[in-house]
Design a protein around this motif. Sequence first.
Motif, short mmCIF file in Angstrom:
data_model
loop_
_atom_site.label_atom_id
_atom_site.label_comp_id
_atom_site.label_asym_id
_atom_site.label_seq_id
_atom_site.Cartn_x
_atom_site.Cartn_y
_atom_site.Cartn_z
N VAL A 173 3.40 5.14 -12.71
CA VAL A 173 1.97 5.21 -12.44
C VAL A 173 1.79 5.22 -10.93
CG1 VAL A 173 -0.29 4.10 -12.66
CG2 VAL A 173 1.36 3.98 -14.56
N VAL A 174 1.12 6.24 -10.42
CA VAL A 174 0.89 6.37 -8.98
C VAL A 174 -0.60 6.19 -8.71
CG1 VAL A 174 1.05 7.86 -6.96
CG2 VAL A 174 2.85 7.93 -8.71
N VAL A 175 -0.92 5.30 -7.80
CA VAL A 175 -2.30 5.08 -7.37
C VAL A 175 -2.47 5.68 -5.99
CG1 VAL A 175 -4.10 3.38 -6.88
CG2 VAL A 175 -2.41 2.93 -8.68
N THR A 176 -3.36 6.66 -5.87
CA THR A 176 -3.65 7.26 -4.57
C THR A 176 -4.82 6.51 -3.92
OG1 THR A 176 -5.11 8.93 -5.58
CG2 THR A 176 -2.78 9.51 -5.24
N ARG A 177 -4.73 6.38 -2.58
CA ARG A 177 -5.74 5.60 -1.84
C ARG A 177 -6.27 6.38 -0.65
NH1 ARG A 177 -2.97 -0.27 -1.26
NH2 ARG A 177 -1.46 0.93 -0.05
N GLY A 178 -6.47 7.68 -0.86
CA GLY A 178 -7.03 8.50 0.19
C GLY A 178 -6.17 8.49 1.44
N GLY A 199 -2.78 6.38 1.79
CA GLY A 199 -1.50 6.70 1.19
C GLY A 199 -1.50 6.46 -0.31
N ALA A 200 -0.37 6.02 -0.85
CA ALA A 200 -0.22 5.88 -2.30
C ALA A 200 0.77 4.77 -2.64
CB ALA A 200 0.25 7.20 -2.91
N VAL A 201 0.60 4.23 -3.84
CA VAL A 201 1.51 3.21 -4.37
C VAL A 201 2.00 3.67 -5.73
CG1 VAL A 201 1.76 0.81 -5.12
CG2 VAL A 201 0.28 1.36 -3.18
N VAL A 255 3.74 4.29 0.22
CA VAL A 255 3.91 5.19 1.36
C VAL A 255 2.56 5.37 2.05
CG1 VAL A 255 5.86 6.42 0.33
CG2 VAL A 255 3.54 7.30 0.04
N LYS A 256 2.60 5.53 3.35
CA LYS A 256 1.40 5.78 4.12
C LYS A 256 1.12 7.27 4.19
CE LYS A 256 0.71 1.45 5.20
NZ LYS A 256 -0.45 0.73 4.63
N ALA A 257 -0.13 7.63 4.33
CA ALA A 257 -0.50 9.03 4.48
C ALA A 257 -0.39 9.43 5.94
CB ALA A 257 -1.93 9.26 4.00
N PRO A 258 0.08 10.65 6.22
CA PRO A 258 0.09 11.11 7.60
C PRO A 258 -1.33 11.30 8.12
CG PRO A 258 0.67 12.89 6.11
CD PRO A 258 0.61 11.65 5.28
N THR A 259 -1.49 11.20 9.41
CA THR A 259 -2.80 11.42 10.01
C THR A 259 -3.22 12.87 9.82
OG1 THR A 259 -2.37 9.72 11.66
CG2 THR A 259 -4.14 11.28 12.14
#
Length: 313
Positions: free
Chosen positions: A218-223, A226-228, A238-242
């Motif tokens: 299960v992947v939760v995206t957080r805009g 990033g995502a967990v 993981v963090k999202a790139p700028t």
Amino acid sequence: MSSHVLAVGEALVDEVHRPDGSASEHPGGSIANVALTLGRLGRDVRLATWLGRDERGDAVRAWLAESDVTLTGGSDEAERTSVAVATLDDGGSATYEFDLTWQVPKRAAAGADTVAVHTGSIAAVLEPGADQVRALVEAARTTSTITYDPNARPVIMGSADTARERIESLVALADVVKVSDEDLGWLYPGQDPIEAARAWRVSTTGDLADGRTGPAVVVVTRGGEGAVALTAQGEVEVKAPTARVVDTVGAGDSFMGALVDGLWGHDLLGAGRREALHAIEPDVVTAILEQCVAVAAITVSRAGANPPRRAEL
């Protein structure tokens, strides 16, 4: 026939209204965007959808063909092509209104060469197609990995109380679920999104022949955060790139397409790989998620649902 992914769901025309008063039309639809992402990443992908034989339908078909997405037979038998009206705010986020019809083409089905079936969003809740989607997914579990993204659209789905039972039943059938923190917040108000996702991963699925309990991933995206990912082996963040955000249209769908692509690249798709998927290692999850957030970052940097091709990554 070569190994392929079957995406089942809506393709439509997005009519986008921007804060400056301008408006434009371009092809879209959550499931179509996932298929488009896979096609642009070089994957063999088939789309079972519901388009009219009209000018808007022609535009959608041309858009899909340009990215090597193949339509399944009967996908052009709708009376008209559906439309989603997206209104963007100053930050690029969209709210939607819909004029659409949906059903699964009669000849759509997963076969021995279908490594994954993806569905979600409107297609999984709007009748008469929603029951047809569930039946197709149930049958496909014998051959294919099932991936699902609720991609909630309250305008179509009604109240969270109405939508929750159907969404949870599809989560129970899925091997891989991608869901946004916003969707979880709508479905479970007042509950921490990650806690809600943990409950999904271990949800009881006693009606399944293989006896599994909940999806493998299960992947939760957080805009922009990033995502967990939650698996039996633990949780990976993981963090999202700028990125310079033009709009968020199609960002979650491109993330989903990249997720399917990443699992395919690590030989984790197909019913015969279900055990391996449940044993997925954290370093593999990290590598896949890093690609997913990179794909989504490129998508939000461009107007509309315009995911990157493999060479752009």
